[in-house]
Design a protein around this motif. Structure first.
Motif, mmCIF file in Angstrom:
data_model
loop_
_atom_site.group_PDB
_atom_site.id
_atom_site.type_symbol
_atom_site.label_atom_id
_atom_site.label_comp_id
_atom_site.label_asym_id
_atom_site.label_seq_id
_atom_site.Cartn_x
_atom_site.Cartn_y
_atom_site.Cartn_z
ATOM 1 N N LEU A 31 0.864 -1.188 0.000
ATOM 2 C CA LEU A 31 0.000 0.000 0.000
ATOM 3 C C LEU A 31 0.893 1.228 0.000
ATOM 4 C CD1 LEU A 31 -2.682 1.564 0.344
ATOM 5 C CD2 LEU A 31 -2.422 1.266 2.819
ATOM 6 N N ILE A 32 0.634 2.143 -0.929
ATOM 7 C CA ILE A 32 1.364 3.403 -1.018
ATOM 8 C C ILE A 32 0.403 4.552 -0.741
ATOM 9 C CG2 ILE A 32 2.734 4.919 -2.506
ATOM 10 C CD1 ILE A 32 3.350 2.417 -4.215
ATOM 11 N N TYR A 33 0.788 5.450 0.153
ATOM 12 C CA TYR A 33 -0.023 6.626 0.443
ATOM 13 C C TYR A 33 0.894 7.748 0.905
ATOM 14 C CZ TYR A 33 0.407 5.925 5.530
ATOM 15 O OH TYR A 33 0.888 5.806 6.816
ATOM 16 N N SER A 34 0.349 8.934 1.102
ATOM 17 C CA SER A 34 1.135 10.063 1.603
ATOM 18 C C SER A 34 0.302 10.865 2.584
ATOM 19 C CB SER A 34 1.585 10.978 0.454
ATOM 20 O OG SER A 34 2.547 10.322 -0.350
ATOM 21 N N THR A 35 0.729 10.884 3.839
ATOM 22 C CA THR A 35 0.028 11.685 4.849
ATOM 23 C C THR A 35 0.071 13.158 4.470
ATOM 24 O OG1 THR A 35 0.478 10.090 6.609
ATOM 25 C CG2 THR A 35 0.024 12.360 7.264
ATOM 26 N N HIS A 36 1.238 13.644 4.065
ATOM 27 C CA HIS A 36 1.371 15.034 3.612
ATOM 28 C C HIS A 36 1.382 15.032 2.081
ATOM 29 C CE1 HIS A 36 3.345 15.972 7.739
ATOM 30 N NE2 HIS A 36 2.030 16.041 7.780
ATOM 31 N N THR A 37 0.199 14.797 1.531
ATOM 32 C CA THR A 37 0.042 14.533 0.109
ATOM 33 C C THR A 37 0.470 15.698 -0.771
ATOM 34 O OG1 THR A 37 -1.979 13.421 0.869
ATOM 35 C CG2 THR A 37 -1.571 13.441 -1.487
ATOM 36 N N LEU A 87 -6.134 13.358 -0.478
ATOM 37 C CA LEU A 87 -5.361 14.532 -0.034
ATOM 38 C C LEU A 87 -5.517 14.663 1.487
ATOM 39 C CD1 LEU A 87 -6.277 17.107 -2.824
ATOM 40 C CD2 LEU A 87 -4.180 15.751 -2.623
ATOM 41 N N HIS A 88 -4.682 13.970 2.219
ATOM 42 C CA HIS A 88 -4.847 13.908 3.672
ATOM 43 C C HIS A 88 -4.515 15.229 4.378
ATOM 44 C CE1 HIS A 88 -5.745 9.665 3.673
ATOM 45 N NE2 HIS A 88 -4.677 9.418 2.948
ATOM 46 N N ASP A 89 -3.673 16.048 3.777
ATOM 47 C CA ASP A 89 -3.245 17.281 4.444
ATOM 48 C C ASP A 89 -3.922 18.531 3.902
ATOM 49 O OD1 ASP A 89 -2.013 17.236 1.981
ATOM 50 O OD2 ASP A 89 -0.125 18.069 2.700
ATOM 51 N N TYR A 90 -4.989 18.346 3.124
ATOM 52 C CA TYR A 90 -5.685 19.504 2.567
ATOM 53 C C TYR A 90 -7.197 19.279 2.652
ATOM 54 C CZ TYR A 90 -6.849 23.360 -0.550
ATOM 55 O OH TYR A 90 -7.352 24.529 -1.057
ATOM 56 N N PRO A 91 -7.948 20.246 3.171
ATOM 57 C CA PRO A 91 -7.524 21.595 3.547
ATOM 58 C C PRO A 91 -6.916 21.702 4.949
ATOM 59 C CG PRO A 91 -9.883 21.391 3.838
ATOM 60 C CD PRO A 91 -9.422 20.089 3.231
ATOM 61 N N TYR A 93 -4.021 20.720 7.348
ATOM 62 C CA TYR A 93 -2.707 20.103 7.519
ATOM 63 C C TYR A 93 -2.596 19.421 8.877
ATOM 64 C CZ TYR A 93 2.381 19.652 7.816
ATOM 65 O OH TYR A 93 3.653 19.163 7.966
ATOM 66 N N ASN A 94 -3.157 20.040 9.915
ATOM 67 C CA ASN A 94 -3.036 19.510 11.269
ATOM 68 C C ASN A 94 -3.781 18.189 11.468
ATOM 69 O OD1 ASN A 94 -1.439 21.671 12.057
ATOM 70 N ND2 ASN A 94 -3.175 22.888 12.796
ATOM 71 N N SER A 95 -4.727 17.903 10.607
ATOM 72 C CA SER A 95 -5.502 16.659 10.726
ATOM 73 C C SER A 95 -4.982 15.555 9.814
ATOM 74 C CB SER A 95 -6.978 16.934 10.401
ATOM 75 O OG SER A 95 -7.526 17.892 11.280
ATOM 76 N N ALA A 96 -3.809 15.773 9.212
ATOM 77 C CA ALA A 96 -3.320 14.852 8.189
ATOM 78 C C ALA A 96 -3.140 13.434 8.712
ATOM 79 C CB ALA A 96 -2.007 15.377 7.602
#
Length: 224
Positions: A31-37, A87-91, A93-96
């Motif tokens: 699985l590939i993902y990005s918390t700070h997408t 898009l985990h960090d948008y809108p 960022y603190n909830s990423a």
């Protein structure tokens, strides 16, 4: 090389030699993902809009593009891959990390075959001068890679952190053998970075904000 920012006792030689316990169920393995997408790189003639410095919603230039390159390489090698494009960090960022945790939990529940869960990031400097970690490879210049592994210092419930570290040490060693100079020291941290969700979870810093997008893509291919 290990930067032990967590201050925990280490036995890396034994952990490198411990065989990983990988799921045997059929199905997707990575699985590939990005918390700070929305993280991106230093522009080098590209034309895209930034939401903030070194951040963009353009999937062709943020971390989603690196995930796509990594997926392409792994699938070429016959490895079945899942890729989360949220898009985990948008809108927010603190909830990423809250957002990415929910996504990873859902994937793990649906696909017990997953053996490796990779969270792709890019590093950044706190000052005005951005980092640009570079490696010279047989194929040209590439951004350097860094694995970040969490511990149970901040969250005692993260009991499997040594399994994550053992896997990270193996990957670090194999990458450095394959492409000498591609790895920065493994960063061992107090936080868990959602790596408590499975023993195959790793955070990968693909270069830093000072790198170009092309250098980051080259590193993603090497990672694959």
């Amino acid at each position: 090389a290990i930067d032990n920012d967590a201050g925990v006792a280490l036995d890396p030689e034994s952990w490198i030699l411990t065989p990983p316990e990988l799921p045997s169920e059929p199905g997707p393995k990575v699985l590939i993902y990005s918390t700070h997408t929305t993280e991106s790189y230093t522009k080098n003639g590209e034309n895209y809009t930034e939401t903030a410095a070194y951040r963009t919603l353009s999937s062709g230039f943020n971390m989603l593009s690196l995930g796509a390159r990594l997926q392409e390489r792994l699938e070429t090698l016959g490895i079945e891959v899942l890729r989360d494009e949220t898009l985990h960090d948008y809108p927010s960022y603190n909830s990423a990390y809250v957002s990415s945790r929910k996504s990873v939990q859902a994937y793990l529940e649906e696909y017990p075959s997953l053996a490796l869960v990779l969270d792709l990031h890019r590093d950044a400097a706190s000052g005005k001068q951005q980092l640009r970690p570079l490696a010279e490879t047989a194929s040209g210049t590439a951004a350097r890679l860094m694995l970040v592994v969490g511990t149970n210092v901040s969250r005692p419930s993260h009991e499997n952190w040594q399994d994550n570290l053992a896997l990270g040490l193996k990957l670090h060693l194999l990458l450095e053998r394959a492409v000498p100079g591609i790895m920065r020291p493994l960063d061992l941290r107090r936080e868990r970075f959602n790596q408590d969700l499975c023993p195959g979870a790793l955070l990968v810093e693909v270069g830093a904000a000072g790198n170009t997008h092309a250098e980051a893509l080259a590193a993603a291919r090497i990672l694959g």
